[in-house]
Design a protein around this motif. Structure first.
Motif, short mmCIF file in Angstrom:
data_model
loop_
_atom_site.label_atom_id
_atom_site.label_comp_id
_atom_site.label_asym_id
_atom_site.label_seq_id
_atom_site.Cartn_x
_atom_site.Cartn_y
_atom_site.Cartn_z
N ASP A 119 0.80 -1.22 0.00
CA ASP A 119 0.00 0.00 0.00
C ASP A 119 0.83 1.27 0.00
OD1 ASP A 119 1.06 -0.16 2.53
OD2 ASP A 119 -0.85 0.00 3.60
N THR A 120 2.17 1.14 -0.12
CA THR A 120 3.05 2.30 0.01
C THR A 120 4.13 2.27 -1.06
OG1 THR A 120 2.67 2.34 2.39
CG2 THR A 120 4.59 3.55 1.58
N ASP A 121 4.44 3.42 -1.65
CA ASP A 121 5.44 3.54 -2.69
C ASP A 121 6.83 3.63 -2.07
OD1 ASP A 121 6.97 4.12 -4.90
OD2 ASP A 121 6.13 6.11 -5.24
N GLY A 122 7.58 2.55 -2.17
CA GLY A 122 8.93 2.54 -1.59
C GLY A 122 9.93 3.35 -2.39
N ASN A 123 9.67 3.59 -3.67
CA ASN A 123 10.62 4.34 -4.49
C ASN A 123 10.75 5.78 -4.01
OD1 ASN A 123 11.01 2.07 -6.08
ND2 ASN A 123 9.46 2.67 -7.57
N THR A 124 9.75 6.26 -3.31
CA THR A 124 9.81 7.60 -2.74
C THR A 124 10.75 7.65 -1.54
OG1 THR A 124 7.56 8.19 -3.43
CG2 THR A 124 8.44 9.37 -1.52
N HIS A 125 10.79 6.59 -0.75
CA HIS A 125 11.35 6.66 0.59
C HIS A 125 12.68 5.96 0.81
CE1 HIS A 125 7.68 8.47 2.14
NE2 HIS A 125 6.98 7.56 1.48
N PHE A 126 13.16 5.18 -0.19
CA PHE A 126 14.35 4.38 0.05
C PHE A 126 15.43 4.57 -1.02
CE2 PHE A 126 11.07 1.85 2.27
CZ PHE A 126 11.68 1.72 3.52
N TYR A 127 16.66 4.66 -0.56
CA TYR A 127 17.79 4.44 -1.45
C TYR A 127 17.84 2.94 -1.76
CZ TYR A 127 19.62 8.94 0.35
OH TYR A 127 19.79 10.26 0.71
#
Length: 293
Positions: A119-127
């Motif tokens: 349910d969450t976009d990891g490309n926004t938050h992770f290197y």
């Protein structure tokens, strides 16, 4: 939660942690920022590539595929420990994952919930670091590569004031993935924590005892390399020579015939003993490490 590092700050952080960095042309503007936000960032995701060979892997991660445009990570970590920077900004690496995991990472919890939703976009938050490995649980992880992975992760954690709890595996982000295989993330975070507990230092100039597997595709390109010579000498030493002369640096039919003898020695038959090196038979051969110019 933090704002992403600039390209210069990222390079400086990696090099200060003792990482050997290669900046590939165009990496500073290679991103997917037009498709979504980049930041605030909360942590680092470790991946395995399911590929072999540095050059092909770096090109893939820089360019991406028709169904998944690049960059596919921020850095590719090769078997020899070199970090190849291929993206700066949003990258197609983490994909959708569990928001509860993100909240746990942001809180730097040492225990992560099992991912059960996307349910969450990891490309926004992770290197993201893609680490060259076949991902079959058998392809070895050279110590020099694991050390570089820990150093690269620690560099980002140190720059942002994070603990090792901010470093996760792709499989910890989403149940749809199994990477990385071949080591546990708990053990890897222990490595990162050890790095963070010390001042940044250059790695010791030790070399691996044996040559990392250069990849199946590498041999099919008829390479000319000191690695081929070292392999041939090792095949001769174990009584699997089909050489009339040599061996030398140019891959030839004699190298392939010699390697087929080695495969049969290991119990392989049929197409599995066709003379083209594979990761398991290569590891068993223990080719001495050579440093190419």
């Amino acid at each position: 939660m933090a704002q992403p590092l600039s390209a210069d700050a990222l390079v400086s952080a990696l090099r200060a942690e003792g990482v050997t960095v290669v900046e590939h042309a165009g990496w500073r503007t290679n991103n997917r920022n037009s498709k979504g936000s980049w930041g605030p960032v909360n942590g680092v995701v470790i991946h395995h590539t399911v590929t072999s060979g540095t050059t092909a892997t770096v090109n893939l991660c820089f360019d991406g595929r028709a169904d998944l445009p690049g960059p596919l990570c921020h850095g590719v970590i090769a078997k020899d420990g070199t970090v190849h920077l291929v993206g700066n900004g949003r990258a197609n690496h983490a994909g959708s994952g569990d928001g509860d995991v993100l909240r746990a990472v942001a809180a730097e919890n040492t225990a992560l919930p099992a991912p059960d939703q996307n349910d969450t976009d990891g490309n926004t938050h992770f290197y993201g670091f893609e680490c060259v490995n076949l991902g079959d649980g058998e392809d070895p992880w050279p110590e020099v590569q694991l050390d570089a992975m820990a150093r690269a992760s620690a560099a980002l954690c140190r720059a942002h004031g994070w603990t090792a709890a901010s470093v996760i595996g792709h499989k910890e982000w989403t149940s749809a993935k199994i990477d990385p295989r071949g080591f546990t993330m708990a053990a890897f975070r222990t490595r990162v924590a050890a790095r963070l507990g010390a001042q940044p230092t250059r790695p010791t100039k030790s070399t691996p005892a044996h040559q990392p597997f250069p990849g199946a595709a590498w041999f099919r390109k008829n390479p000319k390399s000191a690695i081929v010579t070292a392999m041939g000498k090792r095949l001769t030493a174990v009584g699997c020579s089909a050489y009339a002369e040599g061996p030398g640096p140019q891959w030839t039919d004699a190298d392939r015939a010699s390697y087929a003898k080695w495969q049969r020695r290991l119990g392989y038959t049929g197409a599995s003993a066709d003379g083209w090196p594979g990761a398991k038979s290569w590891a068993a051969l223990k080719v001495p490490y050579v440093k190419e110019a």
